[in-house]
Motif scaffolding. Structure first.
Motif, mmCIF file in Angstrom:
data_model
loop_
_atom_site.group_PDB
_atom_site.id
_atom_site.type_symbol
_atom_site.label_atom_id
_atom_site.label_comp_id
_atom_site.label_asym_id
_atom_site.label_seq_id
_atom_site.Cartn_x
_atom_site.Cartn_y
_atom_site.Cartn_z
ATOM 1 N N LEU A 59 -38.785 -56.322 30.427
ATOM 2 C CA LEU A 59 -38.421 -54.869 29.694
ATOM 3 C C LEU A 59 -39.541 -54.392 29.178
ATOM 4 O O LEU A 59 -40.465 -55.108 28.520
ATOM 5 C CB LEU A 59 -37.520 -55.120 28.684
ATOM 6 C CG LEU A 59 -35.871 -55.420 29.018
ATOM 7 C CD1 LEU A 59 -35.219 -55.561 27.813
ATOM 8 C CD2 LEU A 59 -35.140 -54.192 29.791
ATOM 9 N N VAL A 60 -39.842 -52.923 29.335
ATOM 10 C CA VAL A 60 -40.828 -52.288 28.747
ATOM 11 C C VAL A 60 -40.336 -51.170 28.070
ATOM 12 O O VAL A 60 -39.704 -50.047 28.686
ATOM 13 C CB VAL A 60 -42.071 -51.621 29.641
ATOM 14 C CG1 VAL A 60 -42.733 -50.905 28.824
ATOM 15 C CG2 VAL A 60 -42.703 -52.856 30.111
ATOM 16 N N ASP A 61 -40.078 -50.923 26.901
ATOM 17 C CA ASP A 61 -39.441 -49.807 25.958
ATOM 18 C C ASP A 61 -37.967 -49.396 26.674
ATOM 19 O O ASP A 61 -37.394 -48.419 26.753
ATOM 20 C CB ASP A 61 -40.108 -48.552 26.126
ATOM 21 C CG ASP A 61 -41.527 -48.790 25.574
ATOM 22 O OD1 ASP A 61 -41.689 -49.573 24.704
ATOM 23 O OD2 ASP A 61 -42.549 -48.041 25.966
ATOM 24 N N GLY A 62 -37.112 -50.837 27.027
ATOM 25 C CA GLY A 62 -35.867 -50.587 27.551
ATOM 26 C C GLY A 62 -35.736 -50.198 28.711
ATOM 27 O O GLY A 62 -34.574 -50.266 29.601
ATOM 28 N N HIS A 63 -36.736 -50.181 29.804
ATOM 29 C CA HIS A 63 -36.676 -49.970 31.252
ATOM 30 C C HIS A 63 -36.922 -51.238 31.652
ATOM 31 O O HIS A 63 -37.916 -52.190 31.425
ATOM 32 C CB HIS A 63 -37.785 -48.929 31.577
ATOM 33 C CG HIS A 63 -37.616 -47.478 31.060
ATOM 34 N ND1 HIS A 63 -36.998 -46.569 31.661
ATOM 35 C CD2 HIS A 63 -38.425 -47.017 30.168
ATOM 36 C CE1 HIS A 63 -36.982 -45.669 30.916
ATOM 37 N NE2 HIS A 63 -37.934 -45.636 30.107
ATOM 38 N N LEU A 64 -36.064 -51.615 32.537
ATOM 39 C CA LEU A 64 -36.107 -52.977 33.306
ATOM 40 C C LEU A 64 -37.137 -52.918 34.504
ATOM 41 O O LEU A 64 -36.717 -51.870 35.429
ATOM 42 C CB LEU A 64 -34.518 -53.363 33.725
ATOM 43 C CG LEU A 64 -34.432 -54.653 34.587
ATOM 44 C CD1 LEU A 64 -34.587 -55.699 33.766
ATOM 45 C CD2 LEU A 64 -33.066 -54.792 35.020
ATOM 46 N N LEU A 65 -37.831 -53.775 34.668
ATOM 47 C CA LEU A 65 -38.784 -54.158 35.650
ATOM 48 C C LEU A 65 -38.489 -55.397 36.392
ATOM 49 O O LEU A 65 -38.085 -56.575 35.628
ATOM 50 C CB LEU A 65 -40.123 -54.281 35.239
ATOM 51 C CG LEU A 65 -40.745 -53.360 34.274
ATOM 52 C CD1 LEU A 65 -42.195 -53.462 33.756
ATOM 53 C CD2 LEU A 65 -40.929 -51.852 35.340
ATOM 54 N N VAL A 66 -38.091 -55.417 37.905
ATOM 55 C CA VAL A 66 -37.652 -56.375 38.711
ATOM 56 C C VAL A 66 -38.858 -56.713 39.802
ATOM 57 O O VAL A 66 -39.091 -55.720 40.439
ATOM 58 C CB VAL A 66 -36.336 -56.058 39.045
ATOM 59 C CG1 VAL A 66 -35.904 -57.224 39.872
ATOM 60 C CG2 VAL A 66 -35.369 -55.942 38.201
ATOM 61 N N LYS A 70 -50.352 -52.688 31.294
ATOM 62 C CA LYS A 70 -51.406 -52.352 30.615
ATOM 63 C C LYS A 70 -51.244 -51.826 29.250
ATOM 64 O O LYS A 70 -51.785 -51.870 28.223
ATOM 65 C CB LYS A 70 -52.445 -51.699 31.582
ATOM 66 C CG LYS A 70 -53.904 -51.524 30.643
ATOM 67 C CD LYS A 70 -54.916 -51.115 31.652
ATOM 68 C CE LYS A 70 -56.065 -50.658 30.819
ATOM 69 N NZ LYS A 70 -56.875 -49.226 31.689
ATOM 70 N N ASN A 71 -50.549 -50.441 29.508
ATOM 71 C CA ASN A 71 -50.034 -49.889 28.304
ATOM 72 C C ASN A 71 -49.487 -50.478 27.244
ATOM 73 O O ASN A 71 -49.653 -50.270 26.001
ATOM 74 C CB ASN A 71 -49.694 -48.262 28.713
ATOM 75 C CG ASN A 71 -50.384 -47.512 29.481
ATOM 76 O OD1 ASN A 71 -51.657 -47.482 29.278
ATOM 77 N ND2 ASN A 71 -49.988 -46.564 30.343
ATOM 78 N N ALA A 72 -48.381 -51.005 27.783
ATOM 79 C CA ALA A 72 -47.696 -51.792 26.772
ATOM 80 C C ALA A 72 -48.227 -53.171 26.030
ATOM 81 O O ALA A 72 -48.236 -53.137 24.837
ATOM 82 C CB ALA A 72 -46.284 -52.519 27.591
ATOM 83 N N TYR A 73 -49.217 -53.803 26.587
ATOM 84 C CA TYR A 73 -50.047 -54.735 26.040
ATOM 85 C C TYR A 73 -50.834 -54.122 24.953
ATOM 86 O O TYR A 73 -51.288 -54.588 24.039
ATOM 87 C CB TYR A 73 -50.838 -55.433 27.105
ATOM 88 C CG TYR A 73 -50.103 -56.317 27.897
ATOM 89 C CD1 TYR A 73 -49.123 -57.296 27.445
ATOM 90 C CD2 TYR A 73 -50.267 -56.531 29.300
ATOM 91 C CE1 TYR A 73 -48.351 -58.240 28.182
ATOM 92 C CE2 TYR A 73 -49.668 -57.340 30.123
ATOM 93 C CZ TYR A 73 -48.474 -58.173 29.702
ATOM 94 O OH TYR A 73 -47.776 -59.038 30.230
ATOM 95 N N GLU A 74 -51.425 -52.821 25.433
ATOM 96 C CA GLU A 74 -52.443 -52.090 24.612
ATOM 97 C C GLU A 74 -51.613 -51.613 23.312
ATOM 98 O O GLU A 74 -52.139 -52.100 21.921
ATOM 99 C CB GLU A 74 -52.897 -50.888 25.225
ATOM 100 C CG GLU A 74 -54.104 -50.066 24.292
ATOM 101 C CD GLU A 74 -54.389 -48.778 25.209
ATOM 102 O OE1 GLU A 74 -55.509 -48.641 25.435
ATOM 103 O OE2 GLU A 74 -53.559 -47.827 25.373
#
Length: 190
Positions: free
Chosen positions: A29-36, A121-125
């Motif tokens: 998840l990134v900001d509530g969006h599911l990545l599969v 990358k943006n999420a880790y930053e």
């Protein structure tokens, strides 16, 4: 292929991940969006294994190196599973890392490359991961990013093939991309 999925009516939470099938795919998840994402391939896994062993051999005693799947869960709307991570022993729980790791590593695959270089990358930053490495197993190439004083990533290295990367963060270690492939390295990509 990586798929970004919208949740009907609202965004996903980390509790929603508990209900995902155990089907070999990676659910993040990134900001509530599911990545599969699909299960990784041979070259990808070879690099994760070799780099994990290299990092573990150089790792100070107060830090730990772990491979995916291990959750980095800084909030109820974000949970990532970097291919490799380095964190402080004191920060881990039995099930997850609730704070930013010191290092997150993603090994690119055809289905995850764009996501790893943008969304993750943006999420880790934003999380404050001080060092982020991205490895392309086809070349092989390692790109390293570190947080600057303003909290933004700047690229500090890009090495290919047999050229070494002498990392200083989160601890000193020398990484040679070609060596991560072992016998899969043919030397023709340079």
């Amino acid at each position: 292929m990586t798929v970004m999925v919208e949740h009907e009516g609202s965004s996903y939470t980390v509790e929603d991940l508990e209900g995902m099938p155990d089907d070999g795919r990676r659910y993040e998840l990134v900001d509530g969006h599911l990545l599969v994402s699909p299960a990784p391939g041979y070259r990808h896994q070879k690099i994760v294994l070799k780099l994990g062993a290299l990092l573990d051999a150089s790792c100070p005693e107060d830090l730990a190196v772990l491979p995916a799947p291990f959750a980095v869960q800084p909030s109820g709307k974000t949970e990532l599973q970097p291919d490799l991570l380095v964190g402080r022993h004191a920060d881990f729980t039995e099930k997850l890392l609730p704070v930013a790791p010191l290092l997150a590593v993603e090994v690119l695959s055809p289905s995850t490359g764009i996501r790893d270089l943008t969304i993750k990358k943006n999420a880790y930053e934003r999380m404050g991961v001080i060092s982020y490495w991205v490895i392309d197993p086809q070349e092989p190439v390692l790109a390293a990013f570190e947080l600057d004083p303003e909290g933004c990533y700047r690229q500090v290295a890009e090495v290919q093939g047999e050229k070494p990367f002498d990392a200083t963060l989160p601890f000193p270690v020398r990484v040679v991309p070609a060596e991560l492939l072992g016998t899969l390295w043919d030397g023709e990509s340079e």
